[in-house]
Design a protein around this motif. Structure first.
Motif, PDB file in Angstrom:
ATOM      1  N   ALA A 138       0.827  -1.194  -0.088  1.00  0.00           N
ATOM      2  CA  ALA A 138       0.085   0.022   0.154  1.00  0.00           C
ATOM      3  C   ALA A 138       0.961   1.455   0.203  1.00  0.00           C
ATOM      4  CB  ALA A 138      -1.004  -0.083   1.269  1.00  0.00           C
ATOM      5  N   ASP A 139       2.085   1.191   0.385  1.00  0.00           N
ATOM      6  CA  ASP A 139       3.091   2.416   0.587  1.00  0.00           C
ATOM      7  C   ASP A 139       3.886   2.335  -0.688  1.00  0.00           C
ATOM      8  OD1 ASP A 139       4.446   4.326   1.363  1.00  0.00           O
ATOM      9  OD2 ASP A 139       5.489   3.368   2.934  1.00  0.00           O
ATOM     10  N   ASN A 140       3.624   3.175  -1.656  1.00  0.00           N
ATOM     11  CA  ASN A 140       4.494   3.318  -2.848  1.00  0.00           C
ATOM     12  C   ASN A 140       4.824   4.655  -2.905  1.00  0.00           C
ATOM     13  OD1 ASN A 140       4.048   0.677  -3.988  1.00  0.00           O
ATOM     14  ND2 ASN A 140       1.851   1.192  -5.016  1.00  0.00           N
ATOM     15  N   SER A 141       4.968   5.306  -1.847  1.00  0.00           N
ATOM     16  CA  SER A 141       5.469   6.947  -1.981  1.00  0.00           C
ATOM     17  C   SER A 141       7.069   6.895  -2.385  1.00  0.00           C
ATOM     18  CB  SER A 141       5.574   7.312  -0.419  1.00  0.00           C
ATOM     19  OG  SER A 141       6.159   6.434   0.583  1.00  0.00           O
ATOM     20  N   PHE A 142       7.805   5.787  -2.466  1.00  0.00           N
ATOM     21  CA  PHE A 142       9.014   5.953  -2.796  1.00  0.00           C
ATOM     22  C   PHE A 142       9.169   5.895  -4.241  1.00  0.00           C
ATOM     23  CE2 PHE A 142       8.166   1.389  -2.806  1.00  0.00           C
ATOM     24  CZ  PHE A 142       8.555   1.042  -4.068  1.00  0.00           C
ATOM     25  N   VAL A 143       7.997   5.768  -5.090  1.00  0.00           N
ATOM     26  CA  VAL A 143       7.951   6.096  -6.574  1.00  0.00           C
ATOM     27  C   VAL A 143       6.959   7.019  -6.901  1.00  0.00           C
ATOM     28  CG1 VAL A 143       8.500   3.636  -7.029  1.00  0.00           C
ATOM     29  CG2 VAL A 143       6.008   3.978  -6.601  1.00  0.00           C
ATOM     30  N   LYS A 144       6.725   7.678  -5.894  1.00  0.00           N
ATOM     31  CA  LYS A 144       5.484   8.897  -6.201  1.00  0.00           C
ATOM     32  C   LYS A 144       6.407  10.319  -6.050  1.00  0.00           C
ATOM     33  CE  LYS A 144       1.634   6.302  -5.130  1.00  0.00           C
ATOM     34  NZ  LYS A 144       0.481   6.225  -4.052  1.00  0.00           N
ATOM     35  N   GLY A 145       5.774  11.175  -6.551  1.00  0.00           N
ATOM     36  CA  GLY A 145       6.349  12.645  -6.364  1.00  0.00           C
ATOM     37  C   GLY A 145       7.029  13.297  -7.551  1.00  0.00           C
ATOM     38  N   ASP A 146       7.270  14.479  -7.595  1.00  0.00           N
ATOM     39  CA  ASP A 146       7.837  15.383  -8.580  1.00  0.00           C
ATOM     40  C   ASP A 146       9.146  14.862  -8.889  1.00  0.00           C
ATOM     41  OD1 ASP A 146       5.352  16.504  -8.444  1.00  0.00           O
ATOM     42  OD2 ASP A 146       6.476  18.208  -7.285  1.00  0.00           O
ATOM     43  N   ALA A 147       9.925  14.246  -8.049  1.00  0.00           N
ATOM     44  CA  ALA A 147      11.145  13.684  -8.429  1.00  0.00           C
ATOM     45  C   ALA A 147      11.405  12.666  -9.447  1.00  0.00           C
ATOM     46  CB  ALA A 147      11.990  13.084  -7.073  1.00  0.00           C
ATOM     47  N   LEU A 148      10.197  11.966  -9.811  1.00  0.00           N
ATOM     48  CA  LEU A 148      10.249  11.068 -10.841  1.00  0.00           C
ATOM     49  C   LEU A 148      10.602  11.452 -12.407  1.00  0.00           C
ATOM     50  CD1 LEU A 148       7.040   8.642  -9.919  1.00  0.00           C
ATOM     51  CD2 LEU A 148       9.590   8.431  -9.744  1.00  0.00           C
ATOM     52  N   SER A 149      11.392  10.729 -12.761  1.00  0.00           N
ATOM     53  CA  SER A 149      11.592  11.204 -14.219  1.00  0.00           C
ATOM     54  C   SER A 149      10.532  10.804 -15.349  1.00  0.00           C
ATOM     55  CB  SER A 149      12.949  10.671 -14.802  1.00  0.00           C
ATOM     56  OG  SER A 149      12.892   9.293 -14.698  1.00  0.00           O
ATOM     57  N   PRO A 150      10.522  11.387 -16.472  1.00  0.00           N
ATOM     58  CA  PRO A 150       9.464  10.786 -17.326  1.00  0.00           C
ATOM     59  C   PRO A 150       9.588   9.263 -17.629  1.00  0.00           C
ATOM     60  CG  PRO A 150      10.296  12.837 -18.169  1.00  0.00           C
ATOM     61  CD  PRO A 150      11.183  12.572 -16.945  1.00  0.00           C
ATOM     62  N   MET A 151      10.356   8.753 -17.773  1.00  0.00           N
ATOM     63  CA  MET A 151      10.879   7.271 -18.002  1.00  0.00           C
ATOM     64  C   MET A 151      10.234   6.530 -16.581  1.00  0.00           C
ATOM     65  SD  MET A 151      14.164   5.018 -18.981  1.00  0.00           S
ATOM     66  CE  MET A 151      14.210   5.913 -20.542  1.00  0.00           C
ATOM     67  N   GLU A 152      10.465   7.097 -15.696  1.00  0.00           N
ATOM     68  CA  GLU A 152       9.965   6.353 -14.362  1.00  0.00           C
ATOM     69  C   GLU A 152       8.510   6.328 -14.340  1.00  0.00           C
ATOM     70  OE1 GLU A 152      14.038   7.085 -11.431  1.00  0.00           O
ATOM     71  OE2 GLU A 152      12.582   8.467 -11.357  1.00  0.00           O
ATOM     72  N   GLN A 153       7.960   7.412 -14.463  1.00  0.00           N
ATOM     73  CA  GLN A 153       6.417   7.636 -14.740  1.00  0.00           C
ATOM     74  C   GLN A 153       5.975   6.514 -15.698  1.00  0.00           C
ATOM     75  OE1 GLN A 153       5.638  11.961 -15.320  1.00  0.00           O
ATOM     76  NE2 GLN A 153       6.333  12.660 -13.332  1.00  0.00           N
ATOM     77  N   SER A 154       6.429   6.381 -16.726  1.00  0.00           N
ATOM     78  CA  SER A 154       6.118   5.727 -17.576  1.00  0.00           C
ATOM     79  C   SER A 154       6.074   4.066 -17.154  1.00  0.00           C
ATOM     80  CB  SER A 154       6.746   5.503 -19.083  1.00  0.00           C
ATOM     81  OG  SER A 154       6.720   7.075 -19.560  1.00  0.00           O
ATOM     82  N   VAL A 155       7.225   3.796 -16.340  1.00  0.00           N
ATOM     83  CA  VAL A 155       7.433   2.494 -15.828  1.00  0.00           C
ATOM     84  C   VAL A 155       5.988   2.270 -14.822  1.00  0.00           C
ATOM     85  CG1 VAL A 155       8.886   1.013 -14.398  1.00  0.00           C
ATOM     86  CG2 VAL A 155       9.723   2.397 -16.187  1.00  0.00           C
ATOM     87  N   GLN A 156       5.958   3.324 -14.047  1.00  0.00           N
ATOM     88  CA  GLN A 156       4.652   3.189 -12.863  1.00  0.00           C
ATOM     89  C   GLN A 156       3.519   2.977 -13.772  1.00  0.00           C
ATOM     90  OE1 GLN A 156       4.260   6.638 -10.660  1.00  0.00           O
ATOM     91  NE2 GLN A 156       3.982   5.540  -8.700  1.00  0.00           N
ATOM     92  N   LYS A 157       3.293   3.705 -14.668  1.00  0.00           N
ATOM     93  CA  LYS A 157       1.940   3.530 -15.399  1.00  0.00           C
ATOM     94  C   LYS A 157       1.876   2.063 -16.043  1.00  0.00           C
ATOM     95  CE  LYS A 157      -0.819   5.721 -19.326  1.00  0.00           C
ATOM     96  NZ  LYS A 157      -0.767   6.882 -20.251  1.00  0.00           N
ATOM     97  N   ILE A 158       2.973   1.583 -16.595  1.00  0.00           N
ATOM     98  CA  ILE A 158       2.963   0.395 -17.222  1.00  0.00           C
ATOM     99  C   ILE A 158       2.875  -0.740 -16.188  1.00  0.00           C
ATOM    100  CG2 ILE A 158       4.280  -1.591 -18.275  1.00  0.00           C
ATOM    101  CD1 ILE A 158       5.780   1.000 -19.749  1.00  0.00           C
ATOM    102  N   GLU A 159       3.354  -0.470 -14.998  1.00  0.00           N
ATOM    103  CA  GLU A 159       3.043  -1.473 -13.869  1.00  0.00           C
ATOM    104  C   GLU A 159       1.363  -1.496 -13.261  1.00  0.00           C
ATOM    105  OE1 GLU A 159       2.756  -2.308  -9.481  1.00  0.00           O
ATOM    106  OE2 GLU A 159       2.503  -0.292 -10.471  1.00  0.00           O
ATOM    107  N   ARG A 160       0.721  -0.368 -13.423  1.00  0.00           N
ATOM    108  CA  ARG A 160      -0.389  -0.186 -13.080  1.00  0.00           C
ATOM    109  C   ARG A 160      -1.390  -1.190 -13.893  1.00  0.00           C
ATOM    110  NH1 ARG A 160       0.835   5.287 -11.268  1.00  0.00           N
ATOM    111  NH2 ARG A 160       0.007   5.902 -13.501  1.00  0.00           N
ATOM    112  N   VAL A 161      -1.143  -0.730 -15.453  1.00  0.00           N
ATOM    113  CA  VAL A 161      -1.634  -1.472 -16.597  1.00  0.00           C
ATOM    114  C   VAL A 161      -1.547  -2.864 -16.315  1.00  0.00           C
ATOM    115  CG1 VAL A 161      -1.949  -1.672 -19.085  1.00  0.00           C
ATOM    116  CG2 VAL A 161      -1.478   0.396 -17.949  1.00  0.00           C
TER     117      VAL A 161
END
Length: 205
Positions: free
Chosen positions: A119-142
């Motif tokens: 439930a705690d995914n704060s280590f992959v959230k926030g403004d510090a994420l690069s566009p590639m990391e945000q894409s990886v996070q989106k792919i993980e949810r999908v």
């Protein structure tokens, strides 16, 4: 940078862990319960489905370690999705129960999976994420949604297969009964005609 991104992808892919699958038959007037230890802060995802028996209904209940009811519903497979999630408030053994006490004669076959995700995914959230990391996070949810949908489709396929096999068995039984009736009628007609001709011959003599 590439190394960090790959490590992040591996962590995300392992976010859903410890998947337990089980299929069992619940007899009428009985209840089956299953216990699972859940750590504080972890989210449980439970997928369940009634694949055979009656109206494909079952009473589903979830209890926390103190015995308090955190979820209770009479599930009908034709109108409801068998999915429930909750986040553990305390660490302990949580209980999942399938209650078939409302059925007098019909047993129910239920299949379910119990999986966990952080439930705690704060280590992959926030403004510090690069566009590639945000894409990886989106792919993980999908990917997680695809996995859940595949499980539901697998349950649905099992239900349809059981229905098809049950229908086929009924057709075979009905066909055998029809053949036996036709053979019996044929034998009866032959016996009656022979008796009728024999009685005519006796009367002529």
């Amino acid at each position: 940078m590439i190394r960090q991104t790959l490590l992040l992808a591996v962590v995300l892919c392992l976010a859903v862990v410890n998947v337990n699958a089980l299929t069992m038959q619940i007899e009428p007037k009985t209840q089956e319960c299953f216990y699972e230890y859940v750590e504080n802060g972890k989210t449980s995802i439970i997928l369940y489905q009634v694949i055979r028996g009656g109206l494909l209904d079952i009473d589903v209940r979830i209890y926390d370690p103190q015995g308090n009811t955190i979820f209770s519903r009479l599930h009908f497979d034709t109108t409801m999705k068998g999915r429930q999630s909750f986040t553990a408030a305390t660490s302990g053994a949580y209980k999942l129960c399938f209650n078939n006490e409302m059925s007098r004669f019909t047993a129910k076959v239920v299949t379910f999976t119990w999986s966990f995700e952080d439930a705690d995914n704060s280590f992959v959230k926030g403004d510090a994420l690069s566009p590639m990391e945000q894409s990886v996070q989106k792919i993980e949810r999908v990917l997680q949604s695809i996995v859940m949908e595949q499980k539901r489709m697998r349950f649905r396929e099992q239900t349809n297969r059981d229905t098809s096999e049950n229908t086929n068995a009924r057709v075979v039984r009905w066909t055998i009964i029809q053949v036996l009736v036709l053979v019996s009628m044929g034998v009866g007609q032959i016996w009656y005609l022979r008796r009728w001709f024999d009685s005519k011959s006796t009367q002529r003599v």
